[in-house]
Scaffold this active site. Structure first.
Site, short mmCIF file in Angstrom:
data_model
loop_
_atom_site.label_atom_id
_atom_site.label_comp_id
_atom_site.label_asym_id
_atom_site.label_seq_id
_atom_site.Cartn_x
_atom_site.Cartn_y
_atom_site.Cartn_z
CE1 TYR A 1 12.84 31.32 4.81
CE2 TYR A 1 13.49 29.30 4.44
CZ TYR A 1 12.84 30.34 3.44
OH TYR A 1 12.75 30.67 2.31
NE ARG B 1 -6.86 1.19 11.86
CZ ARG B 1 -5.23 0.03 10.75
NH1 ARG B 1 -4.62 1.88 11.21
NH2 ARG B 1 -5.07 -0.25 10.37
CE LYS C 1 -0.41 0.16 5.04
NZ LYS C 1 -1.13 -1.20 6.44
#
Ligand code: PLP
Length: 358
Positions: A255, A130, A35
């Site tokens: 940054y 699940r 998958k």
């Protein structure tokens, strides 16, 4: 020509890892889990290398379609199954096997007149909470499925372990025990183990194993590397330096200016960033291999670049090779530094990264 980040895939390592699966579970059939684009390694590429397995598993119907359209003739199980009548029709058209995990799916199947068209894995929820039917519903659902004319016999029985990556885990013991107890007496194919179950829980081997991450040479256990388990890493993520420059004491880098230079050094800029799938939250100090030597990440990860401290390699220059993870630098270690699991790193490689098979 390679410009920027690239992933080198060692296909012989996939075969080695499959041999390891066979050695650990010699009596079991292997359903290779490919998958999520083969855990980021390329769905069709991995399916081709794993031609020896007994079946494939994918999560979604469209992943199964891609395999069929590429000529794959193996049994393909869709782990999430279908949600709509349309999706079921598509599965039938492409001869995809389904997992049945809820009553809504059962109701759709009960309305279908076709004779014995569809192979089914009945999924039982033994504690993951699940997908799957409760243990108390199992017997009646099994019987109802048997009466669905569209469902082929035998119906496979499966469950999924929630924490097989933990040694002596109580939940895993209870899950395996419950599954065996309720499926005892049904002489049909059974399947319990993912990679962690396969490697750590002898009792979970059953008739079919469902290895995923270990096929890619990655450890399912949090504090082990694939290599230490006798697996071979398949992917190595690489790039190169594109700039090398001095930075003085007190200056900041990148940054947010969040990294401040304590002692003047040399900064190396590497052409890789979160736009390639390198983790945005890799912490300062995360190891990076420059010319095969470890150097620490410094500053923030940006979209296209990261910066490293080249104090130990003042002569490094643009074009020098960089490895972000791979054979010599375990992806498990990088995942740890980024507060994630290696599954997310390999799945997260983006489209602009070139793939090279060796
Ligand atoms: C993803 C998955 C697997 C494979 O898990 P790994 O930890 O990658 O081995 C097996 N079974 C099911 C139901 C899955 O969803």
């Amino acid at each position: 020509m390679i410009v920027g980040a690239y992933a080198v895939l060692r296909l012989d390592a996939v075969r080695h890892n499959l041999a390891k699966v066979r050695a650990l579970a010699p009596a079991a059939k292997v359903m290779a889990v490919i998958k999520a684009n083969g855990y980021g390694h390329g769905l069709l590429r991995i399916a081709r290398v794993l031609a020896d397995v007994d079946a494939f598993a994918v999560a979604r119907v469209d992943e199964g379609i891609r395999l069929r359209e590429a000529g794959c003739t193996h049994p393909i199980s869709v782990l999430e199954g279908f949600t709509t009548v349309d999706a079921l029709d598509t599965m039938l058209r492409y001869q995809l096997d389904t997992v049945v995990h809820c009553f809504e799916q059962l109701a759709i199947l009960q309305n279908r007149p076709e004779q014995a068209q569809l192979s089914v894995w009945l999924k039982i929820d033994t504690g993951m909470n699940r997908l799957g039917f409760k243990a108390s519903d199992f017997a009646s659902v099994y019987q109802a499925l048997q009466q669905c004319v569209i469902v082929k016999s035998p119906i496979g029985l499966m469950t999924h372990l929630a924490s097989a990556d933990e040694a002596d885990d109580d939940l895993t013991c209870r899950q395996i025990h419950l599954f065996n107890e309720i499926t005892n007496g049904y002489s049909v194919p059974r399947s319990i183990a993912n990679s962690a179950g396969l490697m750590a829980w002898q009792e979970a081997l059953s008739d079919w194993v469902r290895p995923g991450v270990m096929l890619y040479g990655i450890s399912p256990f949090p504090d082990r590397t694939g290599r230490s388990l006798g697996l071979q890493p398949v992917m190595s993520l690489q790039s190169h330096l594109i700039a090398v420059k001095p930075i003085g004491k007190g200056e900041t880098l990148g940054y947010g200016g969040s990294w401040r230079c304590e002692k003047s050094t040399t900064v190396g800029v590497v052409a890789i960033g979160y736009g390639d799938g390198y983790p945005r939250y890799a912490k300062v100090g995360t190891p990076v291999l420059v010319n095969g030597q470890r150097v620490p990440l410094i500053g923030r990860v940006s979209m296209d670049m990261i910066t490293v401290d080249l104090a130990s390699q003042p002569h490094a220059k643009p074009g020098d090779p960089v490895m972000l993870w791979g054979n010599e630098l375990p992806v498990e270690e990088i995942a740890d530094c980024a507060n994630t699991i290696p599954y997310t790193l390999v799945c997260g490689i983006t489209q602009r990264v070139q793939f090279i098979e060796v």
